[in-house]
Design a protein around this motif. Sequence first.
Motif, PDB file in Angstrom:
ATOM      1  N   LEU A   1       0.469  -1.361  -0.114  1.00 37.77           N
ATOM      2  CA  LEU A   1       0.053   0.024   0.368  1.00 37.77           C
ATOM      3  C   LEU A   1       0.948   1.320   0.014  1.00 37.77           C
ATOM      4  CD1 LEU A   1      -2.796  -1.372   2.540  1.00 37.77           C
ATOM      5  CD2 LEU A   1      -2.967  -0.904  -0.006  1.00 37.77           C
ATOM      6  N   ASP A   2       2.615   0.850   0.236  1.00 37.83           N
ATOM      7  CA  ASP A   2       3.429   1.723   0.558  1.00 37.83           C
ATOM      8  C   ASP A   2       3.618   2.758  -0.585  1.00 37.83           C
ATOM      9  OD1 ASP A   2       4.586   0.443   0.502  1.00 37.83           O
ATOM     10  OD2 ASP A   2       5.691   1.037   2.794  1.00 37.83           O
TER      11      ASP A   2
ATOM     12  N   LYS B   1       5.941   0.065  -1.743  1.00 33.96           N
ATOM     13  CA  LYS B   1       7.741  -0.526  -1.523  1.00 33.96           C
ATOM     14  C   LYS B   1       7.036  -1.538  -2.038  1.00 33.96           C
ATOM     15  CE  LYS B   1       9.376   3.575   0.971  1.00 33.96           C
ATOM     16  NZ  LYS B   1       9.919   3.982   2.451  1.00 33.96           N
TER      17      LYS B   1
ATOM     18  N   ARG C   1       6.663  -4.945  -0.512  1.00 31.72           N
ATOM     19  CA  ARG C   1       6.711  -5.986   0.888  1.00 31.72           C
ATOM     20  C   ARG C   1       7.650  -6.839   2.203  1.00 31.72           C
ATOM     21  NH1 ARG C   1       0.605  -7.722   2.332  1.00 31.72           N
ATOM     22  NH2 ARG C   1       1.018  -8.915   1.087  1.00 31.72           N
TER      23      ARG C   1
END
Length: 326
Positions: free
Chosen positions: A207-208, A210, A212
Amino acid sequence: MTIKPYPLQFKAEMKERIWGGRALEQFGLELPPGVIGEGWMIGDHPNGITSVMNGPLSGKGLDEIREGFGKEWFGENGYKENGRFPLLIKLLDCNDDLSIQVHPTDSYEGLPPGELGKTEMWYVLDAKPGAKIIYGLKDGIDRGAMEEAIREGRVMDTMQEVPVEAGDAFYIPAGTVHALCSGVLVAEIQQNSDTTYRLFDYNRPGLDGKLRELHIEDSLNVIAYEGAGAARMKTDGVKPGEWLTIASSPYFIVEKGVVEGSLKLSTATDSCVILVIAEGEGSLNWEGGSQTVKAGECFLLPATLGAYELDGSMTVLRSVIPSPTA
C-alpha cells in the motif's frame, strides 16, 4: 453490578490490505475508505481489540470483558490467567491473491515477544467461478528443494493449487504453506496471533508503494515439509438440525450446522461458544432476551449462558475451545 450472561456482538475492526476490496459491505458492515481485506469480528490482540455493541456491556472491549468476567464467562478452557482470549475470528475479502505464507507453531524460537503460533481454519462463504487457493507443497519438496526454487525464482512451482467452492472447509495447522487467492470470501477461525511469514509476494508493491517484507529464513525454518495434518472437506451434505465437525485442533473445534425452523441448544461451562452466521437469517433467543441475526454476524456466547435457541433459515459455524488435554 451484576450482569446476566448474554450473547455478545462486537464492532468489527477493519484492516486495509493490498489484496482487499469492498465485499464485506454486503453483510451490512461499516467499512472505512480503502481496500479492506480483513474484518476482525472478535479480537483480543494488541493489533485489534473489538468492543461490544449490544446490551449492558456496550462499549466494553473484549479485554475488559475478559478481565471482568474471566473464567465464569469464557469457561476454564477459554480463560487463561493474564492471557488474551485464545481465538481470533475474521472475515476475509480476497479481491486479489494473498502472499504465499506459512505460520509458526507456539514453540518456534523466532516468535515475536508475547506472540503465539498460528493454526487456523477457513470456511469458504463465497467463491467466484474458477477460484482457487494455494494449499500445501507438491510431493517431494524438502528444504533443499525449496531453497533452490527460491534462488531460481520459481517458488510457485513447488505449490499445490486447489479449486474452491462455497461451503468448502480447510484446516491449516501451523507449518502449512498456504495462500488465499482472488475471488474468495472466507470466515477464518484461528489462534489469537498476528504472526505471518511471507515466502513469496508476486514481486508487487504494498500500500505504501514499496515491496512488502519477505521472511525467507523464518519460512524455511517453520515449514512442515512432511505435512502438518492439513485437511479439506466438502460440507454441503449437512442436513437441518445436524452438526458436522469441519475442523478439530488443540485450539478450536468448529462445527457447521443448518437451521430450518427452531433448534434448541446449550452452552457448557468449560467453554464459551462462538457463532458465525454464514448464510441466511433468523433469531438468537435465550432466557431473558432475543436478537435478530443474519449472514456475516458473529456472537460470543458466555459459557454460563445455558440454554439458547436458533430460529430461522441459516447456516451457522459453531466454535468451542477444547480442553488442553483433548
